[in-house]
Design a protein around this motif. Structure first.
Motif, PDB file in Angstrom:
ATOM      1  N   GLY A 152     -51.895 -69.492  24.062  1.00 50.29           N
ATOM      2  CA  GLY A 152     -50.846 -69.103  23.134  1.00 50.29           C
ATOM      3  C   GLY A 152     -50.396 -67.684  23.418  1.00 50.29           C
ATOM      4  N   ARG A 153     -49.452 -67.209  22.614  1.00 46.18           N
ATOM      5  CA  ARG A 153     -48.937 -65.858  22.825  1.00 46.18           C
ATOM      6  C   ARG A 153     -49.591 -64.844  21.898  1.00 46.18           C
ATOM      7  NH1 ARG A 153     -42.587 -67.253  23.349  1.00 46.18           N
ATOM      8  NH2 ARG A 153     -43.193 -68.323  21.445  1.00 46.18           N
ATOM      9  N   GLY A 154     -49.933 -65.269  20.712  1.00 42.07           N
ATOM     10  CA  GLY A 154     -50.461 -64.329  19.717  1.00 42.07           C
ATOM     11  C   GLY A 154     -51.933 -64.033  19.934  1.00 42.07           C
ATOM     12  N   LYS A 155     -52.225 -62.802  20.316  1.00 35.90           N
ATOM     13  CA  LYS A 155     -53.604 -62.430  20.630  1.00 35.90           C
ATOM     14  C   LYS A 155     -54.503 -62.501  19.390  1.00 35.90           C
ATOM     15  CE  LYS A 155     -56.330 -59.001  23.057  1.00 35.90           C
ATOM     16  NZ  LYS A 155     -56.407 -57.838  23.921  1.00 35.90           N
ATOM     17  N   ALA A 156     -54.002 -62.011  18.274  1.00 34.30           N
ATOM     18  CA  ALA A 156     -54.814 -61.972  17.052  1.00 34.30           C
ATOM     19  C   ALA A 156     -55.240 -63.376  16.645  1.00 34.30           C
ATOM     20  CB  ALA A 156     -54.021 -61.308  15.921  1.00 34.30           C
ATOM     21  N   ASN A 157     -54.292 -64.328  16.704  1.00 34.54           N
ATOM     22  CA  ASN A 157     -54.606 -65.711  16.319  1.00 34.54           C
ATOM     23  C   ASN A 157     -55.649 -66.319  17.246  1.00 34.54           C
ATOM     24  OD1 ASN A 157     -53.878 -68.202  14.678  1.00 34.54           O
ATOM     25  ND2 ASN A 157     -53.384 -68.954  16.732  1.00 34.54           N
ATOM     26  N   LEU A 158     -55.507 -66.041  18.560  1.00 31.27           N
ATOM     27  CA  LEU A 158     -56.444 -66.613  19.532  1.00 31.27           C
ATOM     28  C   LEU A 158     -57.836 -65.998  19.364  1.00 31.27           C
ATOM     29  CD1 LEU A 158     -54.010 -66.736  22.574  1.00 31.27           C
ATOM     30  CD2 LEU A 158     -55.030 -68.713  21.420  1.00 31.27           C
ATOM     31  N   GLU A 159     -57.887 -64.695  19.088  1.00 30.44           N
ATOM     32  CA  GLU A 159     -59.190 -64.051  18.881  1.00 30.44           C
ATOM     33  C   GLU A 159     -59.852 -64.589  17.614  1.00 30.44           C
ATOM     34  OE1 GLU A 159     -58.590 -59.809  19.255  1.00 30.44           O
ATOM     35  OE2 GLU A 159     -58.894 -59.947  21.435  1.00 30.44           O
ATOM     36  N   ARG A 160     -59.027 -64.814  16.615  1.00 30.73           N
ATOM     37  CA  ARG A 160     -59.555 -65.389  15.382  1.00 30.73           C
ATOM     38  C   ARG A 160     -60.103 -66.796  15.647  1.00 30.73           C
ATOM     39  NH1 ARG A 160     -62.445 -64.962  11.579  1.00 30.73           N
ATOM     40  NH2 ARG A 160     -61.968 -65.864   9.561  1.00 30.73           N
ATOM     41  N   HIS A 163     -53.334 -66.401  27.885  1.00 36.47           N
ATOM     42  CA  HIS A 163     -51.934 -66.310  27.451  1.00 36.47           C
ATOM     43  C   HIS A 163     -51.027 -67.103  28.395  1.00 36.47           C
ATOM     44  CE1 HIS A 163     -52.830 -63.597  24.252  1.00 36.47           C
ATOM     45  NE2 HIS A 163     -53.328 -62.673  25.063  1.00 36.47           N
ATOM     46  N   ASP A 164     -51.445 -67.197  29.645  1.00 38.82           N
ATOM     47  CA  ASP A 164     -50.636 -67.888  30.654  1.00 38.82           C
ATOM     48  C   ASP A 164     -50.998 -69.379  30.661  1.00 38.82           C
ATOM     49  OD1 ASP A 164     -49.241 -68.754  32.824  1.00 38.82           O
ATOM     50  OD2 ASP A 164     -50.552 -67.800  34.312  1.00 38.82           O
ATOM     51  N   PRO A 165     -50.068 -70.253  30.304  1.00 40.10           N
ATOM     52  CA  PRO A 165     -50.384 -71.686  30.243  1.00 40.10           C
ATOM     53  C   PRO A 165     -50.916 -72.226  31.578  1.00 40.10           C
ATOM     54  CG  PRO A 165     -48.240 -71.270  29.251  1.00 40.10           C
ATOM     55  CD  PRO A 165     -48.672 -69.983  29.880  1.00 40.10           C
ATOM     56  N   ALA A 166     -50.307 -71.797  32.686  1.00 39.24           N
ATOM     57  CA  ALA A 166     -50.715 -72.311  33.994  1.00 39.24           C
ATOM     58  C   ALA A 166     -52.178 -71.957  34.262  1.00 39.24           C
ATOM     59  CB  ALA A 166     -49.813 -71.745  35.085  1.00 39.24           C
ATOM     60  N   GLU A 167     -52.567 -70.768  33.875  1.00 37.06           N
ATOM     61  CA  GLU A 167     -53.955 -70.321  34.071  1.00 37.06           C
ATOM     62  C   GLU A 167     -54.870 -71.088  33.097  1.00 37.06           C
ATOM     63  OE1 GLU A 167     -54.415 -66.110  33.242  1.00 37.06           O
ATOM     64  OE2 GLU A 167     -56.513 -66.487  32.662  1.00 37.06           O
ATOM     65  N   GLY A 168     -54.415 -71.239  31.884  1.00 34.22           N
ATOM     66  CA  GLY A 168     -55.247 -71.863  30.850  1.00 34.22           C
ATOM     67  C   GLY A 168     -55.582 -73.318  31.108  1.00 34.22           C
ATOM     68  N   GLY A 223     -52.817 -73.715  16.347  1.00 32.14           N
ATOM     69  CA  GLY A 223     -52.486 -73.537  14.923  1.00 32.14           C
ATOM     70  C   GLY A 223     -53.161 -74.609  14.104  1.00 32.14           C
ATOM     71  N   LEU A 224     -52.468 -75.039  13.062  1.00 31.03           N
ATOM     72  CA  LEU A 224     -53.024 -76.073  12.185  1.00 31.03           C
ATOM     73  C   LEU A 224     -53.321 -77.361  12.955  1.00 31.03           C
ATOM     74  CD1 LEU A 224     -53.554 -77.266   9.299  1.00 31.03           C
ATOM     75  CD2 LEU A 224     -51.144 -77.912   9.287  1.00 31.03           C
ATOM     76  N   ILE A 225     -52.343 -77.814  13.747  1.00 30.48           N
ATOM     77  CA  ILE A 225     -52.455 -79.104  14.441  1.00 30.48           C
ATOM     78  C   ILE A 225     -53.457 -79.018  15.598  1.00 30.48           C
ATOM     79  CG2 ILE A 225     -51.127 -80.779  15.809  1.00 30.48           C
ATOM     80  CD1 ILE A 225     -50.484 -80.819  12.785  1.00 30.48           C
ATOM     81  N   GLY A 226     -53.257 -78.042  16.471  1.00 28.52           N
ATOM     82  CA  GLY A 226     -54.156 -77.894  17.614  1.00 28.52           C
ATOM     83  C   GLY A 226     -55.562 -77.512  17.193  1.00 28.52           C
ATOM     84  N   GLY A 227     -55.655 -76.578  16.261  1.00 27.55           N
ATOM     85  CA  GLY A 227     -56.964 -76.105  15.797  1.00 27.55           C
ATOM     86  C   GLY A 227     -57.771 -77.203  15.119  1.00 27.55           C
ATOM     87  N   SER A 228     -57.091 -78.028  14.341  1.00 21.29           N
ATOM     88  CA  SER A 228     -57.806 -79.092  13.623  1.00 21.29           C
ATOM     89  C   SER A 228     -58.349 -80.136  14.592  1.00 21.29           C
ATOM     90  CB  SER A 228     -56.891 -79.751  12.592  1.00 21.29           C
ATOM     91  OG  SER A 228     -56.564 -78.832  11.566  1.00 21.29           O
TER      92      SER A 228
END
Lengths: 298, 298
Positions: B36-44, B56-61, B13-18
């Motif tokens: 993250g969970r929101g696909k649209a935000n991650l694709e953006r 989407h899976d933290p362990a995988e990421g 989001g704002l904090i991580g993205g910046s």
């Protein structure tokens, strides 16, 4: 024909100067006489075309005026009215811009001679700047102005004061002095009491062996901006609107104690409801503010 | 060679993205994985070039990451660290941006496997907007970032986290978790508790037969802006930083009660001193803020 033939403004600063500017711009005033103590400010007001001429002596300055506007600190207004009363021309209307109304209106009404009229007013507008240099014609545009007539108020005088503020662009609202003082205690005076207390509490906290204010970020600075307001002006307001301020301070203290109890017992659901309710109130005023100002006119 | 080879950001989001934006801009990160969970935000976020890919899976990421940054709500951080712990690569550093540190650091340190390191952090920056669209590379420029090492913190991991925030433009300060939690309770959490209480008190005042919030002007709106903050986020903060918030709420209540007593007895001189002291504290932080940020660096 202008609404006012000769307007005497006592205190030619942001508030008084801005009223003069808009009335001149609209051709609704014949002559403007500025009254004050500071010569440099008054001369600047003449240069800027805000006033036509000035006087240092209020009694001399109000001579021949059909409207006198007092834009001086709240604690000075009654004394000034007493001083100018003998010099007022028949039919003259005296109004003010003080942010407290009960004490002022109660004191001023009996001081005004027969045939002259006092009407209390409070334009809710301002900026952080002061002095005639800071004044501008659109200060009152779309802002509320509260007029506080009493059972003694002359109807014609009231109409003329209302009309003056409408010409300045204000949304004029009438209410009794007690209600006015409660309303401003809640929306203006209480926030100042809270902000002053907050900054003192945080600034004097001694549990970290250093002044923790240095860690403050933009949020804290925005929130506490009003704690930089003039201590003398706010002392006078606190003294003049004491009863309403105490009522509102106690109301706040109740809510604050309620929240403290919820935090202390860790009641997450109730804390969330408390915050959500506040957010709803707050978002409501912002949305209302976004409406075209003409819709707010009463 | 970049400071970080693979950065996994949980919460883009704002904090991580910046943070991702500025590190990429400076060439200090090889690859950024968004989680993250929101696909649209991650694709953006991929489209905007903030991250290279997502999971989407933290362990995988977090697989293969040498730095993991958690930018999710404070109450989720320990659970996420628990989830990702078995998937962390040897030597991986986990840090966070949570605005409460005591509970988080105490919970997370024991969860991290041997050879991996947890370092608590709190960048003091933000805007009213959220989501990756709101992120920008200069969010942390000149802002403070508090890092909270403990006796268990690995020195090399600490240095790398400090370096990361310095590269992001922050003025990094180190302090223990207890002090951090007191400082933010005072400069951020307390003002929120006060603002939420104030808006509820005024919004629910029933002494005027109408909602007096409608008379609020710009000053009230500015002062109460933080009462529009997310109730769920602030519920979690109130629960997680309870002790420090209660300490600061009581401190405020003392000062507020003192001012109330001064107003009640009409002690003008003492009221003026109270306000002047507050103004002095407040003006002090504003003047300090006006210094070039390099002077503040510690």
């Amino acid at each position: 024909m202008p609404l006012i033939n000769r307007l005497a403004i006592i205190g030619v600063g942001l508030i008084g100067g801005s009223l003069a500017r808009i009335l001149r711009e609209k051709g609704e005033v014949g002559e403007v006489v500025g009254i004050g103590r500071g010569k440099a400010n008054l001369e600047r007001a003449v240069e800027l075309g805000v006033i036509d001429r000035y006087a240092h002596d209020p009694a001399e300055g109000v001579s021949g005026a059909d409207m006198v506007f007092l834009a001086t600190p709240v604690c000075t207004i009654a004394d000034i009215v007493k001083t100018i009363a003998p010099s007022l021309s028949p039919g003259c209307i005296i109004t003010d811009g003080g942010s407290v109304k009960g004490d002022i209106v109660r004191a001023c009404e009996p001081l005004v001679p027969a045939g002259c009229h006092f009407v209390g007013g409070h334009p809710i507008a301002g900026t952080e700047n002061s002095g005639v240099e800071a004044s501008f014609a659109t200060l009152y545009q779309g802002r509320r102005c509260i007029i506080t007539p009493t059972e003694h108020t002359d109807r014609g005088a009231l109409d003329k004061v209302v009309r003056m503020w409408q010409l300045a662009g204000s949304n004029v609202v009438q209410m009794d002095v007690e209600k006015h003082d409660r309303v401003v205690a809640a929306i203006s005076h209480l926030p100042h009491m809270v902000a002053y207390s907050l900054v003192n509490a945080v600034g004097e906290y001694d549990g970290c062996d250093e002044n923790i204010l240095k860690y403050s970020a933009g949020g804290f600075r925005d929130f506490t901006r009003i704690a930089s307001s003039d201590p003398v002006m706010w002392r006078d307001i606190a003294l003049q609107n004491r009863d309403s301020i105490l009522e509102m301070m106690d109301l706040f203290a109740d809510y604050y104690a309620r929240l403290r109890a919820l935090v202390a017992c860790g009641d997450g659901a109730a804390i969330e409801r408390f915050f959500a309710s506040s957010k709803e109130h707050r978002d409501g005023i912002v949305n209302q503010a976004a409406l075209p100002s003409v819709k707010e006119e009463s």
